[in-house]
Motif scaffolding. Structure first.
Motif, PDB file in Angstrom:
ATOM      1  N   LEU A  78       0.823  -1.207   0.000  1.00 51.71           N
ATOM      2  CA  LEU A  78       0.000   0.000   0.000  1.00 51.71           C
ATOM      3  C   LEU A  78       0.859   1.259   0.000  1.00 51.71           C
ATOM      4  CD1 LEU A  78      -2.827  -0.991   2.523  1.00 51.71           C
ATOM      5  CD2 LEU A  78      -3.009  -0.794   0.040  1.00 51.71           C
ATOM      6  N   GLU A  79       1.891   1.284   0.814  1.00 50.75           N
ATOM      7  CA  GLU A  79       2.741   2.473   0.879  1.00 50.75           C
ATOM      8  C   GLU A  79       3.415   2.724  -0.465  1.00 50.75           C
ATOM      9  OE1 GLU A  79       5.753   4.175   4.157  1.00 50.75           O
ATOM     10  OE2 GLU A  79       6.534   2.430   3.086  1.00 50.75           O
ATOM     11  N   ALA A 123       2.385   1.910  -3.349  1.00 47.97           N
ATOM     12  CA  ALA A 123       1.387   2.318  -4.343  1.00 47.97           C
ATOM     13  C   ALA A 123       0.770   3.670  -4.020  1.00 47.97           C
ATOM     14  CB  ALA A 123       0.285   1.257  -4.433  1.00 47.97           C
ATOM     15  N   GLY A 179      -6.510  -0.953   1.776  1.00 43.52           N
ATOM     16  CA  GLY A 179      -6.398  -2.250   1.125  1.00 43.52           C
ATOM     17  C   GLY A 179      -7.655  -3.061   1.376  1.00 43.52           C
ATOM     18  N   THR A 194      -1.467   4.198  -1.725  1.00 45.70           N
ATOM     19  CA  THR A 194      -2.893   3.886  -1.579  1.00 45.70           C
ATOM     20  C   THR A 194      -3.265   3.823  -0.106  1.00 45.70           C
ATOM     21  OG1 THR A 194      -2.843   2.634  -3.644  1.00 45.70           O
ATOM     22  CG2 THR A 194      -4.683   2.206  -2.171  1.00 45.70           C
ATOM     23  N   ALA A 195      -4.434   4.380   0.233  1.00 41.66           N
ATOM     24  CA  ALA A 195      -4.825   4.518   1.638  1.00 41.66           C
ATOM     25  C   ALA A 195      -5.476   3.274   2.227  1.00 41.66           C
ATOM     26  CB  ALA A 195      -5.779   5.703   1.795  1.00 41.66           C
ATOM     27  N   ASP A 246     -14.560   4.699  -1.162  1.00 35.14           N
ATOM     28  CA  ASP A 246     -14.852   5.671  -2.223  1.00 35.14           C
ATOM     29  C   ASP A 246     -15.621   6.868  -1.676  1.00 35.14           C
ATOM     30  OD1 ASP A 246     -13.607   3.963  -3.975  1.00 35.14           O
ATOM     31  OD2 ASP A 246     -15.456   3.173  -4.844  1.00 35.14           O
ATOM     32  N   HIS A 261      -3.966   7.751   8.214  1.00 38.43           N
ATOM     33  CA  HIS A 261      -4.372   6.445   7.710  1.00 38.43           C
ATOM     34  C   HIS A 261      -5.089   5.630   8.786  1.00 38.43           C
ATOM     35  CE1 HIS A 261      -1.123   6.737   4.366  1.00 38.43           C
ATOM     36  NE2 HIS A 261      -2.312   7.064   3.893  1.00 38.43           N
ATOM     37  N   SER A 311      -8.267   6.429  -1.539  1.00 34.94           N
ATOM     38  CA  SER A 311      -7.859   5.508  -2.599  1.00 34.94           C
ATOM     39  C   SER A 311      -7.801   4.087  -2.050  1.00 34.94           C
ATOM     40  CB  SER A 311      -6.490   5.916  -3.141  1.00 34.94           C
ATOM     41  OG  SER A 311      -5.525   5.961  -2.106  1.00 34.94           O
ATOM     42  N   ARG A 312      -8.031   3.126  -2.926  1.00 34.83           N
ATOM     43  CA  ARG A 312      -8.093   1.738  -2.469  1.00 34.83           C
ATOM     44  C   ARG A 312      -7.528   0.811  -3.540  1.00 34.83           C
ATOM     45  NH1 ARG A 312     -12.263  -0.599  -5.428  1.00 34.83           N
ATOM     46  NH2 ARG A 312     -13.863   0.883  -6.164  1.00 34.83           N
ATOM     47  N   MET A 313      -7.163  -0.385  -3.114  1.00 29.68           N
ATOM     48  CA  MET A 313      -6.736  -1.424  -4.040  1.00 29.68           C
ATOM     49  C   MET A 313      -6.990  -2.780  -3.392  1.00 29.68           C
ATOM     50  SD  MET A 313      -2.555  -1.249  -3.658  1.00 29.68           S
ATOM     51  CE  MET A 313      -2.293  -2.647  -4.752  1.00 29.68           C
TER      52      MET A 313
END
Length: 440
Positions: free
Chosen positions: A210-211, A213, A218, A215-216, A356, A405, A361-363
């Protein structure tokens, strides 16, 4: 428009960020080592009991009920009898590895407490009972039964010794009793299939994905399976200066080959995602003596059951070859086998929508570490939310996550919980009559 728990007629419900961060700081002081900066709070230790008492005290001061079940799990409720309602269960664990960090497990417990408290303070009437759990002895750092509390809750504590002991031979019975548990009543801690509508666990990632990318959030797709094996090598001890190399049965030399064989199963053959030898003990362990015995752990992990089985078979084949090559006797004992577990698709979608809506942000990603969630999956649908780990590290004093976070993840957990409650079957109590607007 019909009012729901997720979208009330006033501003959306949010966790108390200052309260959450304060509790994280205060809990981190329990078991802290001023010299290393790490935290040592193994399950059923005095520090672990102090951590349980802290969480229960915070819950009771908030007007919630808190109790310990027979397995030593802390369960926090809003005080409203469950009746025939299933539970929306949230949580993680409070125990740590030796010299670990402040967030692994603890963050998930405190965020779960925050969700229960927020729902209670808002006066929500919910179709499911919202419960926060602090599962006992997830790490297995002192008592060698990781996931003890969640396994008890899921009815999976089977084939136990009559009197389990810790790694030093001390009985579990007394330590469990000191937490409020009861070894003879473990059956009372079991939750039957159907009693859990969903289980949500918030956790730091413990890795770098996550870091890296940026992205906040997962959204965990699956939790890794794990085969934890103890390998014991028996050779012959002897004088390191007078024993010729020819004919030696050196347990340490054989152990070195085992370390490389385990690494090769993942790095070279790519049969599993990761393979690790994390512990190695030699005897007599003196500079001028050939090791007579060596005992080590081999940790194999993958999210594919077939791949995990193939990796274990390959390891056992390698051990037979090493034993023949070195003239040693090698035995293997399986300590833990946990199957990979996929998370629930509907709950994953709820997490994604919640992120969202919060502009986070997410992944999607797998969990490389095991968690209580994979045990609870045996009795109900589960999902996990990850937040970034600074530097991708965990189980060390440097374990850390940006406060923004931590707050964002807790709000995703809250919104996912509310979305899960909103999606409950409509033969449950009518949510349009909720007391959301009545601020206690």
């Amino acid at each position: 428009m019909t009012e729901t728990l997720l979208q009330p007629m006033t501003r959306p419900l949010e966790i108390d960020a200052e309260r959450l961060l304060r509790r994280i700081r205060e809990l981190a002081a329990i078991g802290a080592d001023g010299a290393t900066g790490g935290i040592t709070r193994p399950g059923f230790s005095p520090a672990d009991r102090e951590a349980q008492a802290y969480v229960m005290g915070e819950a009771r001061r908030a007007g919630l009920s808190a109790a310990v079940d027979a397995a030593g799990n802390v369960l926090v409720r809003d005080g409203v009898p469950a009746g025939e309602r299933p539970a929306l269960l949230l949580g993680s664990h409070l125990d740590t590895v030796v010299n670990g960090g402040p967030l692994d497990g603890a963050y998930g417990v405190l965020a779960a407490l925050e969700v229960v408290q927020c729902c209670a303070e808002a006066g929500l009437e919910t179709p499911y009972e919202v419960v926060a759990a602090a599962f006992a002895n997830e790490e297995g750092a002192l008592f060698p039964q990781p996931f003890w509390g969640s396994m008890a809750l899921a009815g999976r504590l089977t084939d136990l010794p009559k009197e389990p002991t810790d790694r030093h031979g001390r009985p579990l019975r007394d330590a469990l009793k000191s937490t409020g548990g009861n070894l003879d009543a473990l059956g009372s801690a079991v939750w039957p299939v159907g009693s859990i509508a969903a289980y949500l666990e918030l956790h730091i990632e413990q890795g770098p994905v996550l870091e890296r990318a940026g992205t906040a959030i997962g959204v965990v797709e699956a939790i890794t399976g794990r085969a934890l094996l103890t390998v014991t090598i028996r050779g012959s001890a002897g004088h390191s200066g007078t024993t010729p190399m020819e004919g030696r049965r050196d347990a340490m030399a054989a152990a070195a080959r085992v370390v490389l064989a385990a690494e090769g199963i993942s790095r070279g053959q790519q049969l599993c995602r990761v393979a690790t030898v994390g512990r190695l003990d030699a005897e007599p362990n003196t500079p001028n003596t050939i090791a007579g015995t060596a005992t080590m752990t081999v940790d194999l992990r993958d999210t594919g059951p077939a791949r995990l089985d193939a990796a274990e078979r390959a390891l056992r084949d390698a051990l037979r070859r090493i034993a023949a090559q070195t003239g040693t006797d090698i035995s293997v004992t399986a300590l833990t086998h946990s199957a990979p577990v996929a998370t629930d698709q509907g709950l994953r979608s709820a997490i994604a929508r919640s992120a969202d809506e919060l502009g986070l942000s997410r992944m999607a990603l797998p969990s490389g570490a095991g968690h209580d969630a994979q045990i609870v999956a045996g009795i109900g649908p589960i999902a996990m939310v990850f937040v970034p780990s600074i530097g991708g590290v965990s189980h060390v004093p440097e374990e850390d996550t940006d406060p923004a976070h931590l707050i964002g993840g807790a709000n995703v957990l809250l919104r996912t919980a509310l979305r899960t409650l909103d999606a409950a079957p409509r033969h449950r109590p009518d949510l349009s009559t909720s007391h959301y607007l009545e601020q206690r």
